[in-house]
Design an enzyme around this catalytic site. Structure first.
Site, short mmCIF file in Angstrom:
data_model
loop_
_atom_site.label_atom_id
_atom_site.label_comp_id
_atom_site.label_asym_id
_atom_site.label_seq_id
_atom_site.Cartn_x
_atom_site.Cartn_y
_atom_site.Cartn_z
N GLU A 85 47.48 41.92 55.31
CA GLU A 85 47.33 40.49 55.14
C GLU A 85 48.57 39.90 54.47
OE1 GLU A 85 44.82 39.59 51.99
OE2 GLU A 85 44.49 37.51 52.53
N ASP A 133 44.06 42.52 49.97
CA ASP A 133 43.88 42.45 48.52
C ASP A 133 42.44 42.76 48.14
OD1 ASP A 133 46.47 41.76 48.26
OD2 ASP A 133 46.10 39.59 48.14
N ASP A 190 40.50 41.14 46.44
CA ASP A 190 39.84 39.93 45.94
C ASP A 190 38.99 39.28 47.03
OD1 ASP A 190 41.65 38.90 47.69
OD2 ASP A 190 42.90 37.88 46.20
N ASP A 242 39.50 36.70 49.00
CA ASP A 242 40.19 36.43 50.26
C ASP A 242 40.40 37.70 51.06
OD1 ASP A 242 40.26 33.80 49.68
OD2 ASP A 242 42.36 33.77 48.99
#
Ligand code: TTJ
Length: 648
Positions: free
Chosen positions: A435, A508, A510, A512
């Site tokens: 990403e 990541d 997280d 997102d």
């Protein structure tokens, strides 16, 4: 063992002789090659033992003598299965010198059936019988409540350790089996409540009216689920669709009985769903690879819809709906029962009996056509959905051909953003789907370019759960993924053309990152299912924490490793000051760190994406990515752990 089996041993005892038992082997064979009988000695094999015993109780229920089955995981590594049937006959027969009870637990009957057969499977992994469970148990105790007495018999690793004896009085009837799986045989002997509950729920749906209760009595556990569905597979379909938006209120239910077989189908279309969900069973055994019952169903459904379309004028000229058009958004459960079910294919998961095809075909042809005549509103909405699907599919075909011809023209040109690897043996290579451009840059710098390719993705990805196939084929974010993998998409997908055998999603840790992982997984699940089923898809595990002491930096995978790492870093006096920061993203690491922590096969942790249960996977994607907002909220709150676990 089936009702008939025991009947033939015990009831028609006059006929009984060894010739009825087509294959008799010692139970040593089972202990020697357990995989041959239960598939594997991993978790799946372990749970198979339970299904094997429960099957016996369900047979008694199918015969009409039992309506409750109880499965209890005990604290001592054992499990108890109880039914309220007639109880296995315990009396010793003169002719044979043994009881039905003893035969059930000590005689292996693989690859054949006793006497008259019955709804039991010949060969394959299923229906191998209680003796196999006995052979693979450190110990097993069976108690039969029958004729006001409790009869008990005990075994160890298949050998009798206590002959039948009366151990008490009772006013009930039924059979109770407790066993401890043999730790010499199984990799791990821990039962999973979730696995058992899922399977028992499925069996409760398939055997409407039968109450199956699962309970966890292990320390610290309190779970109990009591499942009984009077509506049978109708409720099964409602359950699968509970988070979707049905196109018609009532589940369509069609059933028929013939001499030796029964067929039953429940189906419902959903407006907000673009894929099909077909679940089929033969003799209560799931057939994920389909077979004759599915073939008959599909052929007849397509014919009935096309006929209705023509008659009603909804289909113009000689327009035709394809099978797939007719199944867009469908949820269907097909359950057949037959004698001598033949399970084919390497995993024995496909029904081979060809007589079932015409049986199911004629059932659908006749009864669905009548149902359509009587419910024109329902029929019209289904037809309109199929017609929309047909138009979208035509657009998708053009988009796909576009991709194909482009590939042909440009000689299978790879996406510009792809940093490919040097080796071209797919078995040795991996592709990191990363990403963001900056993380892509680090990954390119950090990789071993001999066998690791990097494909950076950025921006918002299409949610395939809310889109028809034509949108997917033309999507500019997804096309690079499709061409880089090289194996095609949808019906065209060819595992053998896959350019990398490890497809690693690196995002990541997280919200997102989790979102993009879920979007990509949804895409793979809906459009490249074999990629997931083949075990090619992985999630990279970037470290969650960064520890700093002076100039020393250390990355830590997760909470479980944090304490040890801290202690080590504080040094011998334990006084060094160590800073802990949460790793905000892949961009926080330089190329070297990324290689060390996340990409080096020697030191990284990869999680393989496994979707063991199709119902659950469908549910997860429907809820997480679908139209309805409320269930999604509920789901994430209730299953916060699982929603994360999706990334596995
Ligand atoms: C067969 O016909 C005569 C009366 O008893 C029938 C019978 O055997 N029923 C039966 C078997 N009910 N339950 C079982 C059974 C239950 C469990 C939990 C485990 C096993 C191996 C058998």
């Amino acid at each position: 063992m089936s009702e008939e089996t025991i009947n033939s041993i015990n009831g028609e005892i006059e006929d009984y002789d060894a010739s009825h038992i087509q294959v008799l082997e010692g139970l040593e064979a089972v202990r020697l090659r357990p995989g041959m009988y239960i598939g594997s000695t991993s978790s799946s094999g372990l749970h198979h033992l339970v299904y094997e015993i429960v099957d016996n109780a369900i047979d008694e229920a199918l015969a009409g003598f039992c309506d409750e089955v109880l499965v209890v995981i005990k604290n001592d590594g054992t499990i108890t299965i109880t039914d309220n049937g007639r109880g296995i006959p315990v009396d010793v027969q003169e002719q044979t010198g043994t009881s039905a009870l003893e035969v059930v637990f000590t005689v292996l009957h693989a690859g054949g059936k006793f006497g008259g057969g019955g709804y039991k499977v010949s060969g394959g992994l299923h229906g191998v019988g209680a003796s196999v469970v006995n052979a693979l148990s450190e110990w097993l105790v069976v108690r039969v409540h029958r004729s006001n007495q409790i009869h008990e018999m005990k075994f160890s690793r298949g050998d009798i350790t206590q002959e039948i004896k009366v151990v008490g009085k009772t006013d009930k009837s039924g059979t109770e089996v407790t066993f401890k799986p043999d730790s010499e045989i199984f990799d791990e002997c821990v039962f999973s409540y979730d696995i058992l509950r899922t399977r028992m729920r499925e069996q409760a749906f398939l055997n409407g009216g039968l109450r199956i209760t699962v309970r966890d009595e292990r320390e610290g556990q309190t779970a109990e689920d009591s499942m009984c569905y009077e509506g049978g597979i109708i409720e099964f379909v409602e359950y699968i669709n509970r988070n979707k938006t049905p196109l018609h209120d009532d589940v369509i239910h069609l059933a028929e009985e013939r001499q030796d077989s029964t067929a039953e189908i429940a189906l419902q279309y959903c407006g907000d769903v673009y894929n099909e969900f077909l679940l089929s069973f033969a003799n209560n055994i799931n057939t994920p690879d389909g077979g004759m019952h599915e073939t008959g169903f599909k052929a007849a459904l397509t014919r009935v819809l096309n006929d209705y379309g023509k008659k009603s004028g909804l289909l113009k000229n000689d327009d035709k709906l394809s099978g797939e058009d007719c199944r867009e958004g469908i949820t269907a459960v097909i359950s057949v029962r037959l004698m001598d079910a033949q399970f084919e294919g390497q995993t024995k998961s496909k029904l081979g009996n060809s007589e079932i095809r015409s049986f199911v075909d004629s059932l659908i042809s006749e009864k669905l056509a009548i149902l359509f005549e009587e419910n024109p509103v329902v029929a019209r909405s289904i037809l309109n959905k199929a017609i929309m699907a047909s138009r979208a599919r035509e657009a998708a075909r053009k988009a796909r051909e576009n991709i194909r011809s482009k590939n042909a023209l440009e000689g299978m040109s790879l996406p510009g953003k792809l940093a490919d690897c040097n080796v071209d043996n797919p078995a040795l290579t991996e592709i990191y789907i990363v990403e963001g451009d900056s993380a892509g840059g680090s990954a390119k710098g950090g990789r071993d370019s001999r066998f690791q390719a990097i494909l950076p993705l950025w921006g918002k990805m299409l949610n395939v759960e809310k889109a028809r196939a034509d949108k997917v084929y033309g999507n500019e974010k997804l096309t690079p993924v499709i061409t880089a993998l090289g194996a095609g998409i949808g019906e065209d997908f060819l595992e053998s053309k896959l350019r990398y055998h490890k497809v690693i999603i690196m995002a990541d840790a997280d919200v997102d990152g989790s979102h993009i992982r879920t979007l990509l997984l949804t895409f793979f699940f809906r459009f490249m299912r074999p990629l997931i089923e083949g075990g090619y898809v992985y999630a990279a595990q970037p470290p969650l924490f960064k520890l700093t002491r002076g100039k020393t930096v250390r990355w830590v995978l997760d909470e479980s490793e944090l304490e040890t790492a801290l202690t080590e870093m504080r040094g011998e006096d334990g006084k060094g000051k160590v800073d802990i920061t949460r790793n905000k993203g892949l961009g926080e690491m330089d190329a070297h760190e990324l290689w060390d922590t996340t990409m080096n096969p020697e030191t990284r942790t990869l999680k393989r994406i496994e979707l063991t249960d199709a119902i659950e996977a469908d549910e997860v994607f429907t809820v997480l990515m679908g139209e309805k907002v409320e269930p999604r909220k509920e789901y994430i709150e209730k299953y916060a752990k699982y929603a994360v676990n999706l990334d596995m």
